[in-house]
Design a protein around this motif. Sequence first.
Motif, PDB file in Angstrom:
ATOM      1  N   ILE A 173      24.419  43.147 -17.326  1.00  0.00           N
ATOM      2  CA  ILE A 173      25.563  42.230 -17.361  1.00  0.00           C
ATOM      3  C   ILE A 173      25.312  41.080 -18.325  1.00  0.00           C
ATOM      4  N   VAL A 174      24.126  40.481 -18.246  1.00  0.00           N
ATOM      5  CA  VAL A 174      23.809  39.337 -19.103  1.00  0.00           C
ATOM      6  C   VAL A 174      23.827  39.733 -20.580  1.00  0.00           C
ATOM      7  N   LEU A 175      23.200  40.854 -20.923  1.00  0.00           N
ATOM      8  CA  LEU A 175      23.149  41.280 -22.323  1.00  0.00           C
ATOM      9  C   LEU A 175      24.517  41.710 -22.835  1.00  0.00           C
ATOM     10  N   SER A 176      25.357  42.256 -21.972  1.00  0.00           N
ATOM     11  CA  SER A 176      26.713  42.620 -22.371  1.00  0.00           C
ATOM     12  C   SER A 176      27.521  41.377 -22.721  1.00  0.00           C
ATOM     13  N   VAL A 177      27.345  40.331 -21.918  1.00  0.00           N
ATOM     14  CA  VAL A 177      28.022  39.059 -22.208  1.00  0.00           C
ATOM     15  C   VAL A 177      27.511  38.478 -23.527  1.00  0.00           C
ATOM     16  N   ILE A 178      26.199  38.527 -23.731  1.00  0.00           N
ATOM     17  CA  ILE A 178      25.623  38.012 -24.975  1.00  0.00           C
ATOM     18  C   ILE A 178      26.167  38.774 -26.181  1.00  0.00           C
ATOM     19  N   LEU A 179      26.305  40.085 -26.054  1.00  0.00           N
ATOM     20  CA  LEU A 179      26.736  40.907 -27.179  1.00  0.00           C
ATOM     21  C   LEU A 179      28.194  40.648 -27.562  1.00  0.00           C
ATOM     22  N   TYR A 180      29.041  40.350 -26.575  1.00  0.00           N
ATOM     23  CA  TYR A 180      30.474  40.254 -26.851  1.00  0.00           C
ATOM     24  C   TYR A 180      31.069  38.850 -26.694  1.00  0.00           C
TER      25      TYR A 180
ATOM     26  N   PRO B 299      30.162  48.243 -23.148  1.00  0.00           N
ATOM     27  CA  PRO B 299      29.347  48.180 -21.921  1.00  0.00           C
ATOM     28  C   PRO B 299      30.068  48.618 -20.654  1.00  0.00           C
ATOM     29  N   LEU B 300      31.305  48.204 -20.450  1.00  0.00           N
ATOM     30  CA  LEU B 300      32.007  48.567 -19.220  1.00  0.00           C
ATOM     31  C   LEU B 300      32.220  50.075 -19.145  1.00  0.00           C
ATOM     32  N   ASN B 301      32.621  50.672 -20.246  1.00  0.00           N
ATOM     33  CA  ASN B 301      32.791  52.123 -20.290  1.00  0.00           C
ATOM     34  C   ASN B 301      31.450  52.840 -20.097  1.00  0.00           C
TER      35      ASN B 301
END
Length: 343
Positions: free
Chosen positions: A181-188, A266-268
């Motif tokens: 979750i944290v890295l997905s937020v960082i990426l987008y 990430p969600l997919n």
Amino acid sequence: MTFLIQQTLIYAIPLMIVALAGVFAERSGIINLALEGIMIFGAFVGVFFVHHVQEIGTFAAAKDAGNWIALQGFAILAMLAAALFGAIFSLLLSFASVNLKADQTIGGTALNLMAPALVLFLIRILENQNTIQMAEGDAATWFMIKKANFGYGRTESMGFLGETFVNRVYLATYICIILFIVLSVILYKTRFGLRLRSCGENPQAADSLGINVYRMRYTGTTISGALAGLGGFVYALTTANCTANGDVAGFGFLALAVMIFGNWKPLNIAGAALLFGLFKCVAASYSSIDINGDGVFLLAQIGISAHLYRMLPYLITLVVLAFTSKKSRAPKAEGIPYDKGLR
């Protein structure tokens, strides 16, 4: 149902975290086909760490005293070691792709071939055997969350949720979910993520704005290597009973399929990992999955060959990619060596 959910998570989490590793590399413009090899190397490092830490008096004292928090601390240190060496191993791909401008597909394939040979060589040299595992006990006994860790009655009061998501679950599972979750937020949602993704879409435009494309690609691939190494150890810890033998059962290639099926989002990817994890769970545990819940009607009694159950995750991979790969949109500049002189 509790057993099915827990087993699905065990198989889905490594797929999810390694698929995210592929996203970080490919969003920066580097095709990371070496996920399988990095997983193998990370699994070896993590298991090697656990094996030798078990021989330290502090670890034995924590186990004898029932100090669950200390044991989990050793597991987290092993995860960090696997991530660190996974990142170091991925630098070979970064150097070949960025500095030498070599074909990234061939570079990733070379690392996939080198990793199991290197791991088996190191196990043979360091341990004088073909497999390395925990010095004593099993992973579930040492690193799994159980009712006793929270006091009697705590998980019972939570009912189905307590039995499914608290009791007999690895802490590493939740660490990976939080990290995802944290890295997905960082990426987008951050400036760094935007710069990284711009290097995979249009590196010339990114360079014109002062972004160091070479550095960003090194960073993306290094993060990818750290996540793949971590995923390899989590696979070994939860699925292979903390054993390393130069094999991760094709999870790195399955993670690539999850990444493509999830369209690099990430969600997919999380949904795709749960789907693939479910079929992997069915393939591994079909003989104990009870359809009616009465212990009578098992999947193994339907009459379908056991070989078909074992092939199921890979058949699903082929079917899913056949129908979805044409609609997938990969980063435009992935696999293309960056040349400052081209505009």
